[in-house]
Scaffold this motif. Structure first.
Motif, PDB file in Angstrom:
ATOM      1  N   GLY A  25     -11.767  11.462  -5.252  1.00 53.34           N
ATOM      2  CA  GLY A  25     -11.995  11.482  -6.684  1.00 53.34           C
ATOM      3  C   GLY A  25     -12.926  12.513  -7.260  1.00 53.34           C
ATOM      4  N   SER A  26     -13.335  13.540  -6.538  1.00 54.76           N
ATOM      5  CA  SER A  26     -14.337  14.434  -7.115  1.00 54.76           C
ATOM      6  C   SER A  26     -13.772  15.652  -7.823  1.00 54.76           C
ATOM      7  CB  SER A  26     -15.307  14.899  -6.033  1.00 54.76           C
ATOM      8  OG  SER A  26     -14.651  15.710  -5.089  1.00 54.76           O
ATOM      9  N   ASP A  27     -12.519  16.023  -7.593  1.00 56.70           N
ATOM     10  CA  ASP A  27     -12.018  17.290  -8.137  1.00 56.70           C
ATOM     11  C   ASP A  27     -10.959  17.160  -9.234  1.00 56.70           C
ATOM     12  OD1 ASP A  27     -13.639  18.821  -6.607  1.00 56.70           O
ATOM     13  OD2 ASP A  27     -12.108  19.473  -5.202  1.00 56.70           O
ATOM     14  N   GLY A  28     -10.591  15.988  -9.624  1.00 55.66           N
ATOM     15  CA  GLY A  28      -9.561  15.900 -10.642  1.00 55.66           C
ATOM     16  C   GLY A  28      -8.926  14.533 -10.663  1.00 55.66           C
ATOM     17  N   LYS A  29      -7.707  14.491 -11.159  1.00 58.63           N
ATOM     18  CA  LYS A  29      -7.008  13.219 -11.239  1.00 58.63           C
ATOM     19  C   LYS A  29      -6.876  12.597  -9.863  1.00 58.63           C
ATOM     20  CE  LYS A  29      -4.177  13.553 -15.270  1.00 58.63           C
ATOM     21  NZ  LYS A  29      -2.837  13.466 -15.787  1.00 58.63           N
ATOM     22  N   SER A  30      -6.978  11.313  -9.806  1.00 59.01           N
ATOM     23  CA  SER A  30      -6.775  10.623  -8.546  1.00 59.01           C
ATOM     24  C   SER A  30      -5.708   9.560  -8.760  1.00 59.01           C
ATOM     25  CB  SER A  30      -8.076   9.988  -8.067  1.00 59.01           C
ATOM     26  OG  SER A  30      -8.593   9.118  -9.026  1.00 59.01           O
ATOM     27  N   TYR A  31      -5.090   9.140  -7.690  1.00 59.50           N
ATOM     28  CA  TYR A  31      -4.044   8.134  -7.783  1.00 59.50           C
ATOM     29  C   TYR A  31      -4.608   6.871  -7.341  1.00 59.50           C
ATOM     30  CZ  TYR A  31      -3.510   9.378  -2.837  1.00 59.50           C
ATOM     31  OH  TYR A  31      -3.717   9.640  -1.521  1.00 59.50           O
ATOM     32  N   LEU A  34       0.357   3.936  14.722  1.00 61.53           N
ATOM     33  CA  LEU A  34      -0.461   2.808  14.280  1.00 61.53           C
ATOM     34  C   LEU A  34      -0.330   1.616  15.222  1.00 61.53           C
ATOM     35  CD1 LEU A  34       0.386   2.899  10.462  1.00 61.53           C
ATOM     36  CD2 LEU A  34      -1.325   4.224  11.728  1.00 61.53           C
ATOM     37  N   THR A  35      -1.438   0.911  15.426  1.00 64.19           N
ATOM     38  CA  THR A  35      -1.399  -0.325  16.215  1.00 64.19           C
ATOM     39  C   THR A  35      -0.696  -1.413  15.405  1.00 64.19           C
ATOM     40  OG1 THR A  35      -3.523  -1.096  15.349  1.00 64.19           O
ATOM     41  CG2 THR A  35      -3.578   0.204  17.417  1.00 64.19           C
ATOM     42  N   ASP A  36      -0.219  -2.439  16.080  1.00 65.99           N
ATOM     43  CA  ASP A  36       0.449  -3.546  15.391  1.00 65.99           C
ATOM     44  C   ASP A  36      -0.490  -4.276  14.438  1.00 65.99           C
ATOM     45  OD1 ASP A  36       2.871  -3.002  16.603  1.00 65.99           O
ATOM     46  OD2 ASP A  36       2.530  -4.403  18.253  1.00 65.99           O
ATOM     47  N   ASP A  37      -1.789  -4.313  14.775  1.00 70.05           N
ATOM     48  CA  ASP A  37      -2.770  -5.000  13.920  1.00 70.05           C
ATOM     49  C   ASP A  37      -3.520  -4.020  13.006  1.00 70.05           C
ATOM     50  OD1 ASP A  37      -4.254  -3.731  15.909  1.00 70.05           O
ATOM     51  OD2 ASP A  37      -5.580  -5.439  16.241  1.00 70.05           O
ATOM     52  N   PHE A  38      -2.899  -2.892  12.724  1.00 66.33           N
ATOM     53  CA  PHE A  38      -3.464  -1.841  11.885  1.00 66.33           C
ATOM     54  C   PHE A  38      -3.964  -2.394  10.548  1.00 66.33           C
ATOM     55  CE2 PHE A  38      -2.666   1.341   8.499  1.00 66.33           C
ATOM     56  CZ  PHE A  38      -3.471   2.362   8.946  1.00 66.33           C
ATOM     57  N   THR A  39      -5.126  -1.910  10.105  1.00 64.57           N
ATOM     58  CA  THR A  39      -5.649  -2.249   8.785  1.00 64.57           C
ATOM     59  C   THR A  39      -5.947  -0.953   8.036  1.00 64.57           C
ATOM     60  OG1 THR A  39      -7.954  -2.331   9.525  1.00 64.57           O
ATOM     61  CG2 THR A  39      -6.714  -4.409   9.562  1.00 64.57           C
ATOM     62  N   PHE A  40      -5.854  -1.028   6.708  1.00 64.14           N
ATOM     63  CA  PHE A  40      -6.265   0.122   5.917  1.00 64.14           C
ATOM     64  C   PHE A  40      -6.924  -0.344   4.634  1.00 64.14           C
ATOM     65  CE2 PHE A  40      -1.966  -0.586   4.349  1.00 64.14           C
ATOM     66  CZ  PHE A  40      -1.986  -0.245   3.008  1.00 64.14           C
ATOM     67  N   TRP A  41      -7.830   0.495   4.164  1.00 64.18           N
ATOM     68  CA  TRP A  41      -8.570   0.239   2.935  1.00 64.18           C
ATOM     69  C   TRP A  41      -8.279   1.379   1.977  1.00 64.18           C
ATOM     70  CZ3 TRP A  41     -12.066   2.505  -0.275  1.00 64.18           C
ATOM     71  CH2 TRP A  41     -12.699   1.671  -1.198  1.00 64.18           C
ATOM     72  N   PHE A  42      -7.931   1.006   0.739  1.00 64.13           N
ATOM     73  CA  PHE A  42      -7.642   1.990  -0.292  1.00 64.13           C
ATOM     74  C   PHE A  42      -8.461   1.638  -1.530  1.00 64.13           C
ATOM     75  CE2 PHE A  42      -4.942   4.127  -3.495  1.00 64.13           C
ATOM     76  CZ  PHE A  42      -4.905   5.384  -2.920  1.00 64.13           C
ATOM     77  N   PRO A  43      -8.993   2.627  -2.246  1.00 64.53           N
ATOM     78  CA  PRO A  43      -9.975   2.327  -3.296  1.00 64.53           C
ATOM     79  C   PRO A  43      -9.448   1.831  -4.641  1.00 64.53           C
ATOM     80  CG  PRO A  43      -9.803   4.695  -2.980  1.00 64.53           C
ATOM     81  CD  PRO A  43      -8.951   4.050  -1.928  1.00 64.53           C
ATOM     82  N   MET A  44      -8.138   1.859  -4.884  1.00 61.49           N
ATOM     83  CA  MET A  44      -7.683   1.440  -6.217  1.00 61.49           C
ATOM     84  C   MET A  44      -6.201   1.111  -6.246  1.00 61.49           C
ATOM     85  SD  MET A  44      -7.647   5.104  -8.215  1.00 61.49           S
ATOM     86  CE  MET A  44      -7.178   4.383  -9.752  1.00 61.49           C
ATOM     87  N   GLY A  45      -5.759   0.612  -7.398  1.00 52.98           N
ATOM     88  CA  GLY A  45      -4.342   0.396  -7.644  1.00 52.98           C
ATOM     89  C   GLY A  45      -3.742  -0.776  -6.889  1.00 52.98           C
ATOM     90  N   LYS A  46      -2.441  -0.723  -6.753  1.00 57.21           N
ATOM     91  CA  LYS A  46      -1.644  -1.770  -6.119  1.00 57.21           C
ATOM     92  C   LYS A  46      -2.115  -2.117  -4.703  1.00 57.21           C
ATOM     93  CE  LYS A  46       3.218  -2.127  -4.686  1.00 57.21           C
ATOM     94  NZ  LYS A  46       4.532  -1.509  -4.808  1.00 57.21           N
ATOM     95  N   PHE A  47      -2.687  -1.155  -3.999  1.00 60.01           N
ATOM     96  CA  PHE A  47      -3.118  -1.358  -2.615  1.00 60.01           C
ATOM     97  C   PHE A  47      -4.639  -1.427  -2.488  1.00 60.01           C
ATOM     98  CE2 PHE A  47       1.120   0.380  -2.478  1.00 60.01           C
ATOM     99  CZ  PHE A  47       1.743  -0.414  -1.530  1.00 60.01           C
ATOM    100  N   HIS A  48      -5.335  -1.703  -3.600  1.00 57.93           N
ATOM    101  CA  HIS A  48      -6.789  -1.756  -3.608  1.00 57.93           C
ATOM    102  C   HIS A  48      -7.308  -2.742  -2.571  1.00 57.93           C
ATOM    103  CE1 HIS A  48     -10.708  -3.313  -5.061  1.00 57.93           C
ATOM    104  NE2 HIS A  48     -10.941  -2.012  -5.140  1.00 57.93           N
ATOM    105  N   GLY A  49      -8.358  -2.325  -1.862  1.00 53.71           N
ATOM    106  CA  GLY A  49      -9.007  -3.213  -0.907  1.00 53.71           C
ATOM    107  C   GLY A  49      -8.398  -3.130   0.482  1.00 53.71           C
ATOM    108  N   VAL A  92       3.021   6.378  -1.826  1.00 49.96           N
ATOM    109  CA  VAL A  92       2.395   7.702  -1.918  1.00 49.96           C
ATOM    110  C   VAL A  92       3.471   8.772  -2.085  1.00 49.96           C
ATOM    111  CG1 VAL A  92       1.079   9.444  -0.625  1.00 49.96           C
ATOM    112  CG2 VAL A  92       0.306   7.061  -0.656  1.00 49.96           C
ATOM    113  N   SER A  93       4.557   8.665  -1.329  1.00 52.45           N
ATOM    114  CA  SER A  93       5.648   9.637  -1.437  1.00 52.45           C
ATOM    115  C   SER A  93       6.325   9.580  -2.798  1.00 52.45           C
ATOM    116  CB  SER A  93       6.677   9.412  -0.322  1.00 52.45           C
ATOM    117  OG  SER A  93       6.100   9.738   0.924  1.00 52.45           O
ATOM    118  N   GLU A  94       6.444   8.399  -3.379  1.00 52.23           N
ATOM    119  CA  GLU A  94       7.002   8.282  -4.734  1.00 52.23           C
ATOM    120  C   GLU A  94       6.078   8.939  -5.752  1.00 52.23           C
ATOM    121  OE1 GLU A  94       7.909   4.209  -5.744  1.00 52.23           O
ATOM    122  OE2 GLU A  94       8.861   3.897  -3.787  1.00 52.23           O
ATOM    123  N   ALA A  95       4.784   8.719  -5.599  1.00 54.96           N
ATOM    124  CA  ALA A  95       3.808   9.285  -6.531  1.00 54.96           C
ATOM    125  C   ALA A  95       3.780  10.809  -6.467  1.00 54.96           C
ATOM    126  CB  ALA A  95       2.418   8.718  -6.233  1.00 54.96           C
TER     127      ALA A  95
END
Length: 132
Positions: A126-132, A35-50, A65-68
Protein backbone atom coordinates in the motif's frame (compact mmCIF):
# COMPACT_ATOMS: atom_id res chain seq x y z
CA UNK A 1 11.71 -31.89 9.15
CA UNK A 2 13.91 -29.01 10.24
CA UNK A 3 14.71 -26.45 7.56
CA UNK A 4 18.16 -25.12 6.96
CA UNK A 5 18.57 -21.52 5.87
CA UNK A 6 19.87 -22.70 2.48
CA UNK A 7 16.86 -25.00 1.89
CA UNK A 8 14.40 -22.35 3.06
CA UNK A 9 15.83 -19.77 0.65
CA UNK A 10 15.87 -22.25 -2.25
CA UNK A 11 12.24 -23.30 -1.73
CA UNK A 12 11.01 -19.74 -1.14
CA UNK A 13 12.84 -18.36 -4.18
CA UNK A 14 11.26 -21.02 -6.40
CA UNK A 15 7.85 -20.25 -4.89
CA UNK A 16 8.42 -16.51 -5.48
CA UNK A 17 9.30 -17.23 -9.12
CA UNK A 18 6.03 -19.17 -9.50
CA UNK A 19 4.16 -16.44 -7.59
CA UNK A 20 5.39 -13.64 -9.86
CA UNK A 21 4.65 -15.81 -12.92
CA UNK A 22 1.10 -16.17 -11.60
CA UNK A 23 0.81 -12.39 -11.24
CA UNK A 24 2.04 -11.87 -14.80
CA UNK A 25 0.18 -14.69 -16.58
CA UNK A 26 -2.71 -15.76 -14.35
CA UNK A 27 -1.28 -19.30 -14.27
CA UNK A 28 -1.03 -20.19 -10.59
CA UNK A 29 -0.74 -23.98 -10.86
CA UNK A 30 3.02 -24.22 -10.19
CA UNK A 31 2.63 -22.02 -7.11
CA UNK A 32 -0.43 -23.93 -5.88
CA UNK A 33 1.48 -27.21 -6.30
CA UNK A 34 4.06 -25.93 -3.80
CA UNK A 35 1.49 -25.39 -1.02
CA UNK A 36 1.00 -27.77 1.90
CA UNK A 37 -2.47 -29.26 2.41
CA UNK A 38 -2.84 -27.23 5.64
CA UNK A 39 -1.65 -24.02 3.95
CA UNK A 40 -2.77 -20.73 5.53
CA UNK A 41 -2.62 -17.21 4.19
CA UNK A 42 -3.27 -13.76 5.54
CA UNK A 43 -4.46 -10.90 3.36
CA UNK A 44 -4.96 -7.32 4.60
CA UNK A 45 -8.33 -6.39 3.07
CA UNK A 46 -11.39 -7.18 1.00
CA UNK A 47 -13.15 -10.49 0.46
CA UNK A 48 -10.12 -12.44 1.73
CA UNK A 49 -9.30 -10.16 4.69
CA UNK A 50 -7.65 -11.90 7.62
CA UNK A 51 -6.62 -15.52 8.01
CA UNK A 52 -7.64 -18.03 5.33
CA UNK A 53 -7.03 -21.79 5.45
CA UNK A 54 -6.59 -24.50 2.83
CA UNK A 55 -5.42 -24.91 -0.75
CA UNK A 56 -8.95 -24.52 -2.13
CA UNK A 57 -9.31 -21.13 -0.44
CA UNK A 58 -5.88 -20.19 -1.82
CA UNK A 59 -6.97 -21.22 -5.32
CA UNK A 60 -10.08 -18.99 -4.98
CA UNK A 61 -7.90 -16.11 -3.82
CA UNK A 62 -5.40 -16.35 -6.67
CA UNK A 63 -8.21 -16.70 -9.23
CA UNK A 64 -9.64 -13.47 -7.77
CA UNK A 65 -6.22 -11.80 -8.13
CA UNK A 66 -6.13 -12.87 -11.79
CA UNK A 67 -9.60 -11.40 -12.35
CA UNK A 68 -8.56 -8.13 -10.74
CA UNK A 69 -5.42 -7.95 -12.89
CA UNK A 70 -6.77 -9.37 -16.17
CA UNK A 71 -3.84 -7.99 -18.18
CA UNK A 72 -1.33 -9.27 -15.62
CA UNK A 73 0.86 -7.40 -13.24
CA UNK A 74 4.59 -6.91 -13.73
CA UNK A 75 7.24 -7.04 -11.07
CA UNK A 76 9.38 -3.91 -11.52
CA UNK A 77 11.98 -4.49 -8.78
CA UNK A 78 12.86 -6.64 -5.81
CA UNK A 79 13.96 -4.23 -3.09
CA UNK A 80 14.87 -6.66 -0.31
CA UNK A 81 14.93 -10.33 0.66
CA UNK A 82 15.07 -11.17 4.37
CA UNK A 83 15.12 -14.69 5.76
CA UNK A 84 15.64 -17.05 8.63
CA UNK A 85 15.36 -20.86 8.78
CA UNK A 86 11.56 -20.78 8.46
CA UNK A 87 10.47 -17.56 6.72
CA UNK A 88 11.54 -15.56 3.68
CA UNK A 89 10.17 -12.05 3.06
CA UNK A 90 10.31 -10.51 -0.40
CA UNK A 91 9.80 -6.76 -0.68
CA UNK A 92 9.07 -5.70 -4.25
CA UNK A 93 7.37 -3.18 -6.50
CA UNK A 94 4.85 -4.02 -9.18
CA UNK A 95 2.55 -2.31 -11.63
CA UNK A 96 -0.25 -3.03 -14.04
CA UNK A 97 -3.99 -2.39 -14.27
CA UNK A 98 -6.34 -3.18 -11.42
CA UNK A 99 -9.90 -3.57 -12.72
CA UNK A 100 -8.78 -1.46 -15.71
CA UNK A 101 -7.25 1.37 -13.64
CA UNK A 102 -3.52 2.08 -13.50
CA UNK A 103 -1.95 0.38 -10.51
CA UNK A 104 1.50 0.75 -8.94
CA UNK A 105 2.44 -0.59 -5.55
CA UNK A 106 5.09 -1.66 -3.09
CA UNK A 107 4.44 -5.08 -1.57
CA UNK A 108 5.96 -7.42 1.01
CA UNK A 109 5.12 -11.12 0.93
CA UNK A 110 6.28 -13.62 3.54
CA UNK A 111 6.53 -17.33 2.77
CA UNK A 112 6.86 -19.84 5.61
CA UNK A 113 8.63 -22.98 4.44
CA UNK A 114 8.18 -26.54 5.68
CA UNK A 115 10.45 -29.04 3.90
CA UNK A 116 10.01 -28.37 0.18
CA UNK A 117 6.59 -26.71 0.48
CA UNK A 118 5.10 -23.36 1.43
CA UNK A 119 2.89 -23.72 4.51
CA UNK A 120 1.95 -20.07 5.02
CA UNK A 121 1.80 -16.79 3.12
CA UNK A 122 1.26 -13.24 4.37
CA UNK A 123 0.94 -10.12 2.24
CA UNK A 124 1.34 -6.45 3.12
CA UNK A 125 1.08 -3.53 0.69
CA UNK A 126 0.00 0.00 0.00
CA UNK A 127 2.76 2.60 -0.11
CA UNK A 128 2.99 3.52 -3.81
CA UNK A 129 -0.54 3.85 -5.10
CA UNK A 130 -3.83 2.08 -5.44
CA UNK A 131 -4.05 -1.22 -3.68
CA UNK A 132 -6.49 -4.06 -4.12
Amino acid sequence: MTNTLENTLKVAQLAFEYFTNGLETGNWQDFLDMLTDDFTFWFPMGKFHGLNTGKERAKEFFEYVSEAFKAGIKLTSVDSITSNEKTVIFEFRDEGKLFGELYKNRVAVAFDVRGDKICSYREYFGSDGKSY
